[in-house]
Design a protein around this motif. Structure first.
Motif, mmCIF file in Angstrom:
data_model
loop_
_atom_site.group_PDB
_atom_site.id
_atom_site.type_symbol
_atom_site.label_atom_id
_atom_site.label_comp_id
_atom_site.label_asym_id
_atom_site.label_seq_id
_atom_site.Cartn_x
_atom_site.Cartn_y
_atom_site.Cartn_z
ATOM 1 N N GLY A 278 0.826 -1.215 0.000
ATOM 2 C CA GLY A 278 0.000 0.000 0.000
ATOM 3 C C GLY A 278 0.857 1.261 0.000
ATOM 4 N N ASP A 279 1.899 1.253 0.812
ATOM 5 C CA ASP A 279 2.807 2.410 0.864
ATOM 6 C C ASP A 279 3.548 2.596 -0.460
ATOM 7 N N ALA A 280 3.979 1.475 -1.059
ATOM 8 C CA ALA A 280 4.702 1.543 -2.331
ATOM 9 C C ALA A 280 3.782 2.084 -3.431
ATOM 10 N N TRP A 281 2.525 1.675 -3.407
ATOM 11 C CA TRP A 281 1.571 2.163 -4.417
ATOM 12 C C TRP A 281 1.318 3.669 -4.228
ATOM 13 N N ASP A 282 1.157 4.086 -2.985
ATOM 14 C CA ASP A 282 0.977 5.526 -2.715
ATOM 15 C C ASP A 282 2.181 6.323 -3.210
ATOM 16 N N GLU A 283 3.370 5.804 -2.926
ATOM 17 C CA GLU A 283 4.603 6.470 -3.355
ATOM 18 C C GLU A 283 4.691 6.530 -4.880
ATOM 19 N N MET A 284 4.307 5.446 -5.529
ATOM 20 C CA MET A 284 4.370 5.401 -6.982
ATOM 21 C C MET A 284 3.399 6.403 -7.613
ATOM 22 N N GLN A 285 2.226 6.541 -7.039
ATOM 23 C CA GLN A 285 1.261 7.512 -7.563
ATOM 24 C C GLN A 285 1.797 8.939 -7.437
ATOM 25 N N LEU A 286 2.418 9.233 -6.308
ATOM 26 C CA LEU A 286 3.009 10.567 -6.119
ATOM 27 C C LEU A 286 4.173 10.797 -7.086
ATOM 28 N N ALA A 287 4.984 9.768 -7.262
ATOM 29 C CA ALA A 287 6.127 9.884 -8.181
ATOM 30 C C ALA A 287 5.638 10.085 -9.614
ATOM 31 N N TRP A 288 4.544 9.418 -9.979
ATOM 32 C CA TRP A 288 3.996 9.585 -11.320
ATOM 33 C C TRP A 288 3.504 11.025 -11.521
ATOM 34 N N GLU A 289 2.883 11.603 -10.508
ATOM 35 C CA GLU A 289 2.456 13.007 -10.595
ATOM 36 C C GLU A 289 3.658 13.915 -10.810
ATOM 37 N N ASP A 290 4.757 13.613 -10.126
ATOM 38 C CA ASP A 290 5.981 14.404 -10.306
ATOM 39 C C ASP A 290 6.503 14.297 -11.742
ATOM 40 N N VAL A 291 6.433 13.094 -12.310
ATOM 41 C CA VAL A 291 6.882 12.897 -13.696
ATOM 42 C C VAL A 291 5.996 13.715 -14.640
ATOM 43 N N LYS A 292 4.697 13.658 -14.437
ATOM 44 C CA LYS A 292 3.788 14.400 -15.317
ATOM 45 C C LYS A 292 4.014 15.902 -15.231
ATOM 46 N N ASP A 293 4.382 16.391 -14.063
ATOM 47 C CA ASP A 293 4.574 17.832 -13.858
ATOM 48 C C ASP A 293 6.013 18.287 -14.075
ATOM 49 N N ALA A 294 6.909 17.363 -14.370
ATOM 50 C CA ALA A 294 8.339 17.692 -14.442
ATOM 51 C C ALA A 294 8.662 18.612 -15.620
ATOM 52 N N SER A 295 9.538 19.554 -15.334
ATOM 53 C CA SER A 295 10.092 20.417 -16.381
ATOM 54 C C SER A 295 11.461 19.853 -16.753
ATOM 55 N N GLU A 296 12.110 20.479 -17.712
ATOM 56 C CA GLU A 296 13.459 20.039 -18.090
ATOM 57 C C GLU A 296 14.416 20.145 -16.908
ATOM 58 N N ASP A 297 14.189 21.147 -16.051
ATOM 59 C CA ASP A 297 15.096 21.385 -14.925
ATOM 60 C C ASP A 297 15.045 20.282 -13.873
ATOM 61 N N ASN A 298 13.868 19.696 -13.649
ATOM 62 C CA ASN A 298 13.772 18.670 -12.608
ATOM 63 C C ASN A 298 13.383 17.301 -13.170
ATOM 64 N N TRP A 299 13.578 17.126 -14.479
ATOM 65 C CA TRP A 299 13.211 15.869 -15.125
ATOM 66 C C TRP A 299 13.981 14.682 -14.550
#
Length: 139
Positions: free
Chosen positions: A94-115
């Motif tokens: 459950g924790d890993a899935w929560d973390e993965m969802q947050l990480a996916w949001e970061d990927v979707k919002d990532a700019s070139e600077d924080n890619w």
């Protein structure tokens, strides 16, 4: 007017317009932009980076969607999935899935600077999800 003063006066009349020309030349020089041909020389690199990130993002999206499908098939609640698994394994999944969802949001919002940071975070979350899923399902 004495002869010396005429010379000074004439020099002053010549210097004022000359100063204006110099000022205009300096202003025009500062307004000059980089020629298009020079900017275009850098464009393939920028396009290549954007294309590379887009390709990687597509791959990560497919990975995320695969995990999303697995979690949905598990009933969406990993805490109560695989009753024969330990409580720790269910919590970890459950924790890993929560973390993965947050990480996916970061990927979707990532700019070139924080890619790179977002990409690494997502890849790490996938590794944790794989390990947690293996423990949860004994696959």
């Amino acid at each position: 007017m004495p002869k010396g003063n005429k010379s000074v006066f004439r020099t002053a009349l010549t210097a004022v317009p000359l100063a204006g020309v110099i000022a205009l030349t300096a202003t025009a020089a500062s307004a000059i932009q980089i020629p298009v041909s020079m900017r275009l020389a850098q464009a393939p690199l920028q396009v290549a980076e954007a294309t590379s990130n887009a390709d990687e993002r597509d791959e990560m999206e497919a990975t995320f969607e695969d995990w999303q499908r697995k979690v949905k098939e598990a009933g969406g609640d990993l805490q109560n999935y695989a009753e024969d698994a330990s409580a720790e394994a269910r919590d970890a999944a459950g924790d890993a899935w929560d973390e993965m969802q947050l990480a996916w949001e970061d990927v979707k919002d990532a700019s070139e600077d924080n890619w790179d940071e977002a990409k690494t975070k997502f890849q790490d979350s996938v590794s944790r999800m794989e390990a947690a899923w293996k423990e949860l399902t004994k696959d």
